[in-house]
Design a protein around this motif. Structure first.
Motif, PDB file in Angstrom:
ATOM      1  N   UNK A   1       0.821  -1.196   0.000  1.00 13.76           N
ATOM      2  CA  UNK A   1       0.000   0.000   0.000  1.00 13.76           C
ATOM      3  C   UNK A   1       0.865   1.260   0.000  1.00 13.76           C
ATOM      4  N   UNK A   2       1.987   1.229   0.711  1.00  9.44           N
ATOM      5  CA  UNK A   2       2.856   2.391   0.771  1.00  9.44           C
ATOM      6  C   UNK A   2       3.452   2.690  -0.600  1.00  9.44           C
ATOM      7  N   UNK A   3       3.829   1.639  -1.347  1.00 10.34           N
ATOM      8  CA  UNK A   3       4.437   1.844  -2.664  1.00 10.34           C
ATOM      9  C   UNK A   3       3.443   2.464  -3.637  1.00 10.34           C
ATOM     10  N   UNK A   4       2.195   2.052  -3.594  1.00  7.13           N
ATOM     11  CA  UNK A   4       1.201   2.608  -4.513  1.00  7.13           C
ATOM     12  C   UNK A   4       0.887   4.065  -4.145  1.00  7.13           C
ATOM     13  N   UNK A   5       0.923   4.397  -2.877  1.00  7.83           N
ATOM     14  CA  UNK A   5       0.704   5.775  -2.432  1.00  7.83           C
ATOM     15  C   UNK A   5       1.826   6.685  -2.900  1.00  7.83           C
ATOM     16  N   UNK A   6       3.066   6.206  -2.777  1.00  2.21           N
ATOM     17  CA  UNK A   6       4.222   6.980  -3.229  1.00  2.21           C
ATOM     18  C   UNK A   6       4.176   7.144  -4.745  1.00  2.21           C
ATOM     19  N   UNK A   7       3.815   6.090  -5.448  1.00  5.13           N
ATOM     20  CA  UNK A   7       3.705   6.142  -6.905  1.00  5.13           C
ATOM     21  C   UNK A   7       2.640   7.162  -7.332  1.00  5.13           C
ATOM     22  N   UNK A   8       1.513   7.183  -6.640  1.00  5.11           N
ATOM     23  CA  UNK A   8       0.445   8.140  -6.948  1.00  5.11           C
ATOM     24  C   UNK A   8       0.917   9.580  -6.719  1.00  5.11           C
ATOM     25  N   UNK A   9       1.673   9.799  -5.656  1.00  6.91           N
ATOM     26  CA  UNK A   9       2.206  11.137  -5.373  1.00  6.91           C
ATOM     27  C   UNK A   9       3.162  11.565  -6.476  1.00  6.91           C
ATOM     28  N   UNK A  10       4.046  10.675  -6.903  1.00  5.22           N
ATOM     29  CA  UNK A  10       5.005  10.984  -7.965  1.00  5.22           C
ATOM     30  C   UNK A  10       4.276  11.284  -9.268  1.00  5.22           C
ATOM     31  N   UNK A  11       3.286  10.479  -9.617  1.00  8.35           N
ATOM     32  CA  UNK A  11       2.507  10.707 -10.837  1.00  8.35           C
ATOM     33  C   UNK A  11       1.775  12.048 -10.757  1.00  8.35           C
ATOM     34  N   UNK A  12       1.222  12.356  -9.598  1.00 10.39           N
ATOM     35  CA  UNK A  12       0.515  13.630  -9.416  1.00 10.39           C
ATOM     36  C   UNK A  12       1.457  14.812  -9.594  1.00 10.39           C
ATOM     37  N   UNK A  13       2.653  14.727  -9.035  1.00 10.16           N
ATOM     38  CA  UNK A  13       3.631  15.807  -9.154  1.00 10.16           C
ATOM     39  C   UNK A  13       4.035  15.998 -10.621  1.00 10.16           C
ATOM     40  N   UNK A  14       4.294  14.906 -11.319  1.00  5.58           N
ATOM     41  CA  UNK A  14       4.663  14.983 -12.739  1.00  5.58           C
ATOM     42  C   UNK A  14       3.519  15.596 -13.538  1.00  5.58           C
ATOM     43  N   UNK A  15       2.292  15.195 -13.246  1.00  5.20           N
ATOM     44  CA  UNK A  15       1.127  15.739 -13.934  1.00  5.20           C
ATOM     45  C   UNK A  15       1.001  17.246 -13.685  1.00  5.20           C
TER      46      UNK A  15
END
Length: 173
Positions: A1-15
Motif C-alpha cells: 500500500x505504501x508503494x502505490x501511495x508513493x507512486x500516486x504522489x510521484x505521478x501527481x507531481x509529474x502531472x
C-alpha cells in the motif's frame, strides 16, 4: 500500500508540472524582435512596425481611428543600458510615433522599482512626457547577445504581472 501511495504522489507531481508548463503561456503569443530574440506578449495585442522599422503593440493599426498603443520599441542598441547609467540617471532621445503619440524628456533613474532576470532582460521604472503629460511608467530592456532593445509601456492598463511575465519569458538569440 505504501508503494502505490508513493507512486500516486510521484505521478501527481509529474502531472502538475506538465499542466503548469503547458498552460504557463496561455493567453500569450510569440513575437520576434529582430536581432534580439523572441518575446511573449498578450494574444490580443496587434503588432506592427513603424516607418523606422521599430515595433509597436496596440489594439489595431496606428492608422485607424481610435488606436490605443500599449507598448513601443524605442531603440535598438549595440550595448546594454548599463553603459549609459550614472549615479544621477540620464535622459534618452525623444520618440514620436507619427501623430499618435510623442514621448519626450525620457528620464531613466538608477533607483526605483526594477528587476533583472536570468535571461539578461530587465524592467525598470522611468518618467517621461507622453503627449505633453508627465507619466510615471516602466521600460523593458530585452537584451540579446550583442544588442539590446528598449520598449516603453505607454498605456496604464498594462499591469505589473504582464510586464514581469514579458520580461522573464523573453528568449534571446
Amino acid at each position: 500500500m505504501k508503494k502505490s501511495g508513493i507512486l500516486m504522489i510521484i505521478i501527481s507531481i509529474i502531472f502538475l508540472i506538465f499542466v503548469n508548463e503547458y498552460y504557463r503561456y496561455d493567453g500569450y503569443k510569440d513575437v520576434e524582435i529582430p536581432e534580439i530574440g523572441i518575446a511573449k506578449v498578450p494574444e490580443s495585442w496587434y503588432c506592427s512596425k513603424t516607418k523606422d522599422g521599430l515595433l509597436y503593440f496596440a489594439n489595431m493599426p496606428i492608422e485607424n481611428q481610435g488606436c490605443k498603443v500599449y507598448f513601443i520599441q524605442h531603440s535598438i542598441q549595440d550595448y546594454a543600458l548599463d553603459t549609459n547609467e550614472s549615479e544621477s540617471g540620464y535622459f534618452l532621445e525623444d520618440y514620436s510615433l507619427g501623430n499618435i503619440l510623442s514621448i519626450k524628456k525620457i528620464f531613466i533613474s538608477p533607483y526605483g522599482n526594477s528587476d533583472v532576470y536570468s535571461n539578461g532582460s530587465r524592467y525598470q521604472s522611468c518618467t517621461f512626457y507622453l503627449n505633453d503629460i508627465k507619466v510615471d511608467s516602466y521600460y523593458i530592456d530585452f537584451e540579446g547577445e550583442n544588442k539590446s532593445s528598449i520598449f516603453f509601456i505607454v498605456d496604464d492598463s498594462i499591469d505589473m504581472k504582464t510586464m514581469e511575465d514579458m520580461t522573464k519569458w523573453f528568449k534571446k538569440y
